[in-house]
Design an enzyme around this catalytic site. Structure first.
Site, PDB file in Angstrom:
ATOM      1  N   ASP A   1      -6.203  -8.775  -2.793  1.00 59.61           N
ATOM      2  CA  ASP A   1      -4.882  -8.441  -2.272  1.00 59.61           C
ATOM      3  C   ASP A   1      -4.451  -7.076  -2.783  1.00 59.61           C
ATOM      4  OD1 ASP A   1      -1.552  -9.924  -2.439  1.00 59.61           O
ATOM      5  OD2 ASP A   1      -2.582  -8.822  -0.838  1.00 59.61           O
TER       6      ASP A   1
ATOM      7  N   LYS B   1      -6.398  -1.801   0.451  1.00 61.28           N
ATOM      8  CA  LYS B   1      -7.215  -2.389   1.531  1.00 61.28           C
ATOM      9  C   LYS B   1      -8.555  -1.688   1.689  1.00 61.28           C
ATOM     10  CE  LYS B   1      -3.646  -4.707   1.401  1.00 61.28           C
ATOM     11  NZ  LYS B   1      -3.690  -5.796   0.381  1.00 61.28           N
TER      12      LYS B   1
ATOM     13  N   ASP C   1      -6.412 -11.257   1.606  1.00 60.98           N
ATOM     14  CA  ASP C   1      -5.140 -11.118   2.313  1.00 60.98           C
ATOM     15  C   ASP C   1      -5.187  -9.863   3.203  1.00 60.98           C
ATOM     16  OD1 ASP C   1      -1.656 -10.522   1.447  1.00 60.98           O
ATOM     17  OD2 ASP C   1      -2.538 -11.643   3.103  1.00 60.98           O
ATOM     18  N   ASN C   2      -4.339  -9.822   4.236  1.00 61.56           N
ATOM     19  CA  ASN C   2      -4.103  -8.604   5.023  1.00 61.56           C
ATOM     20  C   ASN C   2      -5.295  -8.105   5.818  1.00 61.56           C
ATOM     21  OD1 ASN C   2      -2.585  -7.815   2.010  1.00 61.56           O
ATOM     22  ND2 ASN C   2      -1.366  -8.228   3.856  1.00 61.56           N
TER      23      ASN C   2
ATOM     24  N   GLU D   1       3.683 -11.263   5.857  1.00 60.15           N
ATOM     25  CA  GLU D   1       4.751 -11.912   5.090  1.00 60.15           C
ATOM     26  C   GLU D   1       6.146 -11.574   5.620  1.00 60.15           C
ATOM     27  OE1 GLU D   1       2.155 -10.344   3.752  1.00 60.15           O
ATOM     28  OE2 GLU D   1       2.742  -8.732   2.422  1.00 60.15           O
TER      29      GLU D   1
HETATM   30  C1  76B Z   1      -7.392   0.016  -6.858  1.00 61.81           C
HETATM   31  C2  76B Z   1      -6.540  -1.089  -7.343  1.00 61.81           C
HETATM   32  C3  76B Z   1      -5.372  -1.440  -6.687  1.00 61.81           C
HETATM   33  C4  76B Z   1      -4.601  -2.460  -7.185  1.00 61.81           C
HETATM   34  C5  76B Z   1      -3.348  -2.878  -6.589  1.00 61.81           C
HETATM   35  N1  76B Z   1      -2.330  -3.338  -7.321  1.00 61.81           N
HETATM   36  N2  76B Z   1      -1.352  -3.659  -6.460  1.00 61.81           N
HETATM   37  C6  76B Z   1      -1.766  -3.418  -5.208  1.00 61.81           C
HETATM   38  C7  76B Z   1      -0.959  -3.705  -3.979  1.00 61.81           C
HETATM   39  C8  76B Z   1      -1.790  -3.675  -2.723  1.00 61.81           C
HETATM   40  N3  76B Z   1      -1.159  -4.425  -1.602  1.00 61.81           N
HETATM   41  C9  76B Z   1      -0.750  -3.777  -0.503  1.00 61.81           C
HETATM   42  O1  76B Z   1      -0.821  -2.560  -0.430  1.00 61.81           O
HETATM   43  C10 76B Z   1      -0.119  -4.554   0.606  1.00 61.81           C
HETATM   44  C11 76B Z   1       0.607  -3.859   1.590  1.00 61.81           C
HETATM   45  C12 76B Z   1       1.218  -4.551   2.639  1.00 61.81           C
HETATM   46  C13 76B Z   1       1.955  -3.809   3.700  1.00 61.81           C
HETATM   47  C14 76B Z   1       2.668  -2.646   3.380  1.00 61.81           C
HETATM   48  C15 76B Z   1       3.357  -1.966   4.374  1.00 61.81           C
HETATM   49  C16 76B Z   1       3.358  -2.449   5.682  1.00 61.81           C
HETATM   50  F1  76B Z   1       4.057  -1.810   6.640  1.00 61.81           F
HETATM   51  C17 76B Z   1       2.662  -3.611   6.006  1.00 61.81           C
HETATM   52  C18 76B Z   1       1.955  -4.284   5.012  1.00 61.81           C
HETATM   53  C19 76B Z   1       1.167  -5.957   2.704  1.00 61.81           C
HETATM   54  C20 76B Z   1       0.446  -6.642   1.723  1.00 61.81           C
HETATM   55  O2  76B Z   1       0.376  -8.005   1.765  1.00 61.81           O
HETATM   56  C21 76B Z   1      -0.201  -5.963   0.688  1.00 61.81           C
HETATM   57  O3  76B Z   1      -0.911  -6.699  -0.229  1.00 61.81           O
HETATM   58  N4  76B Z   1      -3.010  -2.906  -5.269  1.00 61.81           N
HETATM   59  C22 76B Z   1      -5.049  -3.122  -8.315  1.00 61.81           C
HETATM   60  C23 76B Z   1      -6.238  -2.728  -8.905  1.00 61.81           C
HETATM   61  N5  76B Z   1      -6.953  -1.738  -8.438  1.00 61.81           N
HETATM   62 MG    MG Z   2      -1.185  -8.686   0.530  1.00 57.87          MG
END
Ligand code: 76B
Ligand code: MG
Length: 214
Positions: free
Chosen positions: A141, A144, A169-170, A199
């Site tokens: 999650d 992406k 997810d996603n 969500e």
């Molecule tokens: C490189 C690395 C990275 C991580 C890391 N830590 N935290 C994350 C969060 C990532 N999640 C998302 O970006 C995400 C985005 C949306 C979204 C946004 C905007 C829209 F318009 C529509 C949908 C919806 C979702 O459900 C998501 O999960 N990554 C941790 C460790 N190493």
């Molecule tokens: Mg997500």
């Protein structure tokens, strides 16, 4: 100074949820995200699918990539058997600081090890740092564009065993096309798509469950 959205989400948890009650923490976040401000938690609809997969796998070791505010961390950890271990990686230190407090409010800090840093840096260190040989369940999650390279990295590091479950997810929104193509075409995975919605919206999204065949 202005508060951030994760800080306001934490405030809603501390105001509306009961300490030590994970379900009330989940409910308080969903209510905040529906009534006040959208946030990128897996949410209630996809969260039910996540819960059913976690309950079915009944994992002793779980890796979550992408903690954000700890919503799915709380959902997963509340379903784990005693002595099970959930390691969750968060890249953004501000998100991590909020997630720690959300997880603590739910009373689940003893089941969760939150690590701040990038998946690509930490996946190769899992065994030496945390004594984990393989993961029974991985919840993807995070960024992406990292789903595919990190899955390949987990394979290379020997962190997946025959029967390990990847739940992503996603896969539709924002979308992970290269990851989907890989797990759906590779003979080393058996994949299944769970259609749902982004969500708190009516936009299509879904979870992809993939079993590593070894
Ligand atoms: C490189 C690395 C990275 C991580 C890391 N830590 N935290 C994350 C969060 C990532 N999640 C998302 O970006 C995400 C985005 C949306 C979204 C946004 C905007 C829209 F318009 C529509 C949908 C919806 C979702 O459900 C998501 O999960 N990554 C941790 C460790 N190493
Ligand atoms: Mg997500």
């Amino acid at each position: 100074t202005q508060s951030t959205r994760p800080q306001r989400l934490l405030g809603a948890v501390q105001k509306n949820a009961t300490r030590g009650d994970p379900r009330s923490v989940v409910q308080a976040i969903d209510q905040f995200c529906r009534q006040k401000e959208w946030a990128m938690n897996v949410g209630d609809e996809k969260g039910c699918i996540l819960d059913s997969v976690v309950s079915e796998v009944n994992p002793a070791t779980v890796l979550e990539l992408g903690t954000y505010c700890g919503y799915s961390t709380v959902r997963i950890a509340s379903l784990l058997p005693p002595h099970a271990k959930l390691i969750t990686l968060e890249f953004n230190p501000d998100f991590a600081a909020i997630a720690r407090q959300v997880i603590a409010w739910a009373g689940l800090e003893d089941k969760v090890h939150l690590v701040e840093g990038a998946s690509g840096d930490w996946i190769p260190k899992m065994t030496e740092q945390f004594g984990v040989k393989t993961f029974d369940l991985v919840f993807l999650d995070h960024w992406k564009d990292r789903y595919l390279p990190d899955t390949m990295l987990m394979e290379e590091c020997g962190l997946l065993r025959k029967g390990s479950i990847l739940l992503a997810d996603n896969v539709i929104c924002p979308g992970t096309p290269d990851y989907l193509e890989y797990v759906r075409s590779s003979p080393r995975y058996e994949s299944q798509y769970f259609k749902s919605h982004l969500e708190y919206t009516k936009v299509e999204d879904g979870l992809e469950k993939s079993v590593f065949l070894g």
